[in-house]
Design a protein around this motif. Structure first.
Motif, PDB file in Angstrom:
ATOM      1  N   ASP A  56       0.839  -1.191   0.000  1.00  0.00           N
ATOM      2  CA  ASP A  56       0.000   0.000   0.000  1.00  0.00           C
ATOM      3  C   ASP A  56       0.878   1.246   0.000  1.00  0.00           C
ATOM      4  O   ASP A  56       1.908   1.294   0.689  1.00  0.00           O
ATOM      5  N   LEU A  57       0.463   2.235  -0.756  1.00  0.00           N
ATOM      6  CA  LEU A  57       1.180   3.505  -0.840  1.00  0.00           C
ATOM      7  C   LEU A  57       0.433   4.563  -0.038  1.00  0.00           C
ATOM      8  O   LEU A  57      -0.800   4.558   0.010  1.00  0.00           O
ATOM      9  N   SER A  58       1.182   5.456   0.568  1.00  0.00           N
ATOM     10  CA  SER A  58       0.549   6.575   1.272  1.00  0.00           C
ATOM     11  C   SER A  58       0.031   7.561   0.224  1.00  0.00           C
ATOM     12  O   SER A  58       0.455   7.535  -0.938  1.00  0.00           O
ATOM     13  N   PRO A  59      -0.898   8.460   0.612  1.00  0.00           N
ATOM     14  CA  PRO A  59      -1.388   9.456  -0.349  1.00  0.00           C
ATOM     15  C   PRO A  59      -0.273  10.271  -0.988  1.00  0.00           C
ATOM     16  O   PRO A  59      -0.303  10.545  -2.190  1.00  0.00           O
ATOM     17  N   SER A  60       0.734  10.655  -0.198  1.00  0.00           N
ATOM     18  CA  SER A  60       1.828  11.461  -0.760  1.00  0.00           C
ATOM     19  C   SER A  60       2.696  10.638  -1.709  1.00  0.00           C
ATOM     20  O   SER A  60       3.150  11.141  -2.745  1.00  0.00           O
ATOM     21  N   GLN A  61       2.941   9.374  -1.374  1.00  0.00           N
ATOM     22  CA  GLN A  61       3.707   8.508  -2.275  1.00  0.00           C
ATOM     23  C   GLN A  61       2.971   8.315  -3.600  1.00  0.00           C
ATOM     24  O   GLN A  61       3.575   8.382  -4.678  1.00  0.00           O
ATOM     25  N   MET A  62       1.654   8.116  -3.527  1.00  0.00           N
ATOM     26  CA  MET A  62       0.843   7.960  -4.728  1.00  0.00           C
ATOM     27  C   MET A  62       0.937   9.219  -5.598  1.00  0.00           C
ATOM     28  O   MET A  62       1.120   9.143  -6.824  1.00  0.00           O
ATOM     29  N   ARG A  63       0.816  10.377  -4.952  1.00  0.00           N
ATOM     30  CA  ARG A  63       0.872  11.653  -5.689  1.00  0.00           C
ATOM     31  C   ARG A  63       2.251  11.854  -6.340  1.00  0.00           C
ATOM     32  O   ARG A  63       2.352  12.197  -7.527  1.00  0.00           O
ATOM     33  N   ASN A  64       3.304  11.600  -5.582  1.00  0.00           N
ATOM     34  CA  ASN A  64       4.654  11.810  -6.108  1.00  0.00           C
ATOM     35  C   ASN A  64       4.970  10.854  -7.258  1.00  0.00           C
ATOM     36  O   ASN A  64       5.595  11.249  -8.249  1.00  0.00           O
ATOM     37  N   LEU A  65       4.543   9.604  -7.131  1.00  0.00           N
ATOM     38  CA  LEU A  65       4.800   8.615  -8.179  1.00  0.00           C
ATOM     39  C   LEU A  65       4.051   8.963  -9.469  1.00  0.00           C
ATOM     40  O   LEU A  65       4.595   8.829 -10.571  1.00  0.00           O
ATOM     41  N   GLU A  66       2.809   9.431  -9.340  1.00  0.00           N
ATOM     42  CA  GLU A  66       2.062   9.814 -10.541  1.00  0.00           C
ATOM     43  C   GLU A  66       2.689  11.042 -11.201  1.00  0.00           C
ATOM     44  O   GLU A  66       2.720  11.146 -12.430  1.00  0.00           O
ATOM     45  N   ASN A  67       3.181  11.977 -10.390  1.00  0.00           N
ATOM     46  CA  ASN A  67       3.850  13.156 -10.945  1.00  0.00           C
ATOM     47  C   ASN A  67       5.126  12.788 -11.692  1.00  0.00           C
ATOM     48  O   ASN A  67       5.454  13.382 -12.717  1.00  0.00           O
ATOM     49  N   GLU A  68       5.849  11.784 -11.183  1.00  0.00           N
ATOM     50  CA  GLU A  68       7.120  11.375 -11.786  1.00  0.00           C
ATOM     51  C   GLU A  68       6.913  10.482 -13.013  1.00  0.00           C
ATOM     52  O   GLU A  68       7.570  10.658 -14.036  1.00  0.00           O
ATOM     53  N   LEU A  69       6.011   9.520 -12.899  1.00  0.00           N
ATOM     54  CA  LEU A  69       5.884   8.495 -13.942  1.00  0.00           C
ATOM     55  C   LEU A  69       4.826   8.830 -14.998  1.00  0.00           C
ATOM     56  O   LEU A  69       4.832   8.232 -16.078  1.00  0.00           O
ATOM     57  N   LYS A  70       3.899   9.727 -14.671  1.00  0.00           N
ATOM     58  CA  LYS A  70       2.879  10.189 -15.638  1.00  0.00           C
ATOM     59  C   LYS A  70       1.982   9.066 -16.157  1.00  0.00           C
ATOM     60  O   LYS A  70       1.500   9.115 -17.288  1.00  0.00           O
ATOM     61  N   VAL A  71       1.785   8.020 -15.359  1.00  0.00           N
ATOM     62  CA  VAL A  71       0.854   6.944 -15.723  1.00  0.00           C
ATOM     63  C   VAL A  71       0.013   6.600 -14.490  1.00  0.00           C
ATOM     64  O   VAL A  71       0.282   7.085 -13.390  1.00  0.00           O
ATOM     65  N   LYS A  72      -0.971   5.726 -14.677  1.00  0.00           N
ATOM     66  CA  LYS A  72      -1.798   5.303 -13.547  1.00  0.00           C
ATOM     67  C   LYS A  72      -0.954   4.480 -12.574  1.00  0.00           C
ATOM     68  O   LYS A  72      -0.192   3.603 -12.987  1.00  0.00           O
ATOM     69  N   ILE A  73      -1.119   4.770 -11.299  1.00  0.00           N
ATOM     70  CA  ILE A  73      -0.416   4.044 -10.249  1.00  0.00           C
ATOM     71  C   ILE A  73      -1.436   3.251  -9.444  1.00  0.00           C
ATOM     72  O   ILE A  73      -2.436   3.801  -8.973  1.00  0.00           O
ATOM     73  N   TYR A  74      -1.184   1.978  -9.317  1.00  0.00           N
ATOM     74  CA  TYR A  74      -2.013   1.119  -8.461  1.00  0.00           C
ATOM     75  C   TYR A  74      -1.150   0.616  -7.321  1.00  0.00           C
ATOM     76  O   TYR A  74      -0.002   0.218  -7.524  1.00  0.00           O
ATOM     77  N   ASP A  75      -1.700   0.643  -6.111  1.00  0.00           N
ATOM     78  CA  ASP A  75      -1.064  -0.139  -5.055  1.00  0.00           C
ATOM     79  C   ASP A  75      -1.911  -1.399  -4.864  1.00  0.00           C
ATOM     80  O   ASP A  75      -2.935  -1.576  -5.532  1.00  0.00           O
ATOM     81  N   ARG A  76      -1.479  -2.276  -3.975  1.00  0.00           N
ATOM     82  CA  ARG A  76      -2.140  -3.577  -3.847  1.00  0.00           C
ATOM     83  C   ARG A  76      -3.620  -3.448  -3.470  1.00  0.00           C
ATOM     84  O   ARG A  76      -4.480  -4.117  -4.031  1.00  0.00           O
ATOM     85  N   SER A  77      -3.914  -2.554  -2.530  1.00  0.00           N
ATOM     86  CA  SER A  77      -5.297  -2.396  -2.078  1.00  0.00           C
ATOM     87  C   SER A  77      -6.210  -1.901  -3.197  1.00  0.00           C
ATOM     88  O   SER A  77      -7.311  -2.417  -3.390  1.00  0.00           O
ATOM     89  N   LEU A  78      -5.756  -0.889  -3.932  1.00  0.00           N
ATOM     90  CA  LEU A  78      -6.588  -0.341  -5.008  1.00  0.00           C
ATOM     91  C   LEU A  78      -6.809  -1.378  -6.103  1.00  0.00           C
ATOM     92  O   LEU A  78      -7.895  -1.458  -6.689  1.00  0.00           O
ATOM     93  N   LEU A  79      -5.792  -2.182  -6.373  1.00  0.00           N
ATOM     94  CA  LEU A  79      -5.917  -3.251  -7.370  1.00  0.00           C
ATOM     95  C   LEU A  79      -7.002  -4.247  -6.952  1.00  0.00           C
ATOM     96  O   LEU A  79      -7.882  -4.606  -7.757  1.00  0.00           O
ATOM     97  N   ILE A  80      -6.969  -4.674  -5.698  1.00  0.00           N
ATOM     98  CA  ILE A  80      -7.964  -5.633  -5.206  1.00  0.00           C
ATOM     99  C   ILE A  80      -9.355  -4.999  -5.194  1.00  0.00           C
ATOM    100  O   ILE A  80     -10.343  -5.634  -5.572  1.00  0.00           O
TER     101      ILE A  80
END
Length: 424
Positions: free
Chosen positions: A96-120
């Motif tokens: 699971d990613l924290s809200p800030s990790q999710m935000r930072n990863l989307e800003n860097e990678l420019k694609v959809k980010i899923y963590d395990r919980s959101l995927l399930i």
């Protein structure tokens, strides 16, 4: 150019595009490469169940995740290069990613980010059929997304009927989305309370009859076993979470009626929001008189799966129930050879062999549960009769607790007949 060539030019590929994904996990201290691969295999299976194709896996050895981007800066650059070069659609993390990790990863990678919980959660959303299950999953999903809604609003496009647009929304639109989600959460909670009231009324009407619940790790064969016992046709696929909705059927074996329910499969790191939202469905387990814990014995991690299910049962206050352990899919494993067979094997063969000693397993788990386990194969029908006998024996025990004098007349009549016969 001929007519045929011109016609070919007008043809378009109408097949739906399959999203591509890369998987990411960190290897913590003490974790073996084999464990990491098994966890990634499960994540890949989850990704496939969602409808995406895994194209690559990234791992990084770290004692603890990076607070900003979960992974290190060097590994992030490596993933970014791969995603850009191969035009990957999503990056999926096995934690699971924290809200800030999710935000930072989307800003860097420019694609959809899923963590395990959101995927399930998204898999559950696709699989839910009944109004109750759909409401429960939507509520869990919105509660999970709300604090992560900086660029995560793109995940809601499926429900708006839009497309997966890359890039962030303006601040006003994000605030509007947050307000919309809060309103939806309030409505869903109200709807779920009404549905739960109906469920409580239904369960009250089932008092006075033994209730049996099938539990187990996802994709172990619960639905196949349910079909076998009830002679119905419930969906049974080789996919994770093929069953999300709880199914209840009335069964009569040896003149003893009971209710059998097939419940959602458990999995490691099952999202907390999902457990909370599914409490009413999990009442089928909590209120059961007997749990039939189905295990896929052919899976190399079956003992870990047993532990995950046992721990989840404790979490939902159902850990004290009588449990009939059913080791399913025995036709897919090799059993321990006899002494002569072992003598004819080399040390290397013995070392590499993955034999299972059923008698030892049976003794070990009988000591834990107090009930002798069953070894069977639901799909092929192997040892089905042994399972039926064990199930009937345990159902009768539960039935006697409800109706202690249910078979008393039959026993008296039989004893009288024996007495009459001996006096003649």
């Amino acid at each position: 150019m001929g007519k045929f060539s011109r016609k070919l030019q007008k043809l378009h590929d109408t097949a739906p595009k399959v999203d591509t994904a890369v998987l990411v996990t960190i290897i913590r201290q003490g974790e073996t490469e084999r464990e990491t691969e098994e966890h990634l295999d499960e994540l890949a299976f989850l990704t496939e169940t969602l409808g995406a194709k895994t194209v690559y896996r990234f791992t990084q050895k770290m004692d603890k995740p990076d607070i900003r981007t979960f992974i290190g800066s060097g590994k992030l650059e490596e993933i970014q290069s791969y995603v850009e070069h191969f035009e990957v659609d999503m990056v999926i993390f096995d934690d699971d990613l924290s809200p800030s990790q999710m935000r930072n990863l989307e800003n860097e990678l420019k694609v959809k980010i899923y963590d395990r919980s959101l995927l399930i959660l998204d898999i559950f959303l696709n699989r839910a059929q009944t109004a109750q299950a759909k409401t429960q999953v939507e509520l869990a999903r919105f509660q999970y997304l709300l604090p992560r809604l900086t660029r995560m609003w793109t995940h809601l496009e499926r429900q708006r009927g839009g497309t997966s647009t890359r890039g962030g929304a303006g601040e006003k639109e994000i605030e509007t989305d947050k307000r919309d989600i809060r309103n939806k959460i309030t409505l869903l909670k109200s709807k779920l309370r009404d549905i739960e009231k109906q469920g409580i009324t239904q369960r009250k009407g089932r008092k006075g009859i033994v209730r049996v619940a099938l539990v187990g790790y996802t994709n172990v064969g619960k639905s196949t076993l349910m079909n076998l016992i009830t002679k119905t046709d419930i969906l049974a696929e080789n996919k994770l979470f093929a069953t999300v909705d709880s199914t209840v059927r009335k069964v009569v074996l040896d003149n003893i009626p009971f209710l059998l329910s097939d419940t959602v499969g458990f999995i490691r790191k099952l999202p907390t929001h999902l457990i909370e939202s599914f409490k009413s469905t999990l009442d089928e387990i909590r209120e059961a008189d007997l749990l039939v814990h189905v295990v896929d014995i052919s899976h190399p991690n079956f003992e870990d799966h047993i532990n995950v299910v046992t721990e989840t049962l404790r979490e939902i206050n159902a850990g004290d129930k009588p449990i009939l352990l059913v080791f399913n899919k025995i036709d897919l494993v090799e059993t321990m050879p006899d002494e002569e067979g072992i003598m004819n094997m080399s040390e290397l063969e013995l070392e590499e062999a993955n034999y299972l000693d059923f008698p030892s397993l049976s003794d070990a788990y009988e000591k834990k549960t107090g009930i002798k386990p069953v070894f069977m194969a639901a799909t092929s029908g192997l040892h089905v009769e042994e399972f039926r006998e064990s199930l009937v024996a345990e159902v009768k025990k539960a039935h006697r607790k409800i109706y202690p004098h249910y078979l008393e007349n039959e026993i008296v009549d039989w004893e009288m007949k024996e007495t009459d016969n001996s006096s003649q």
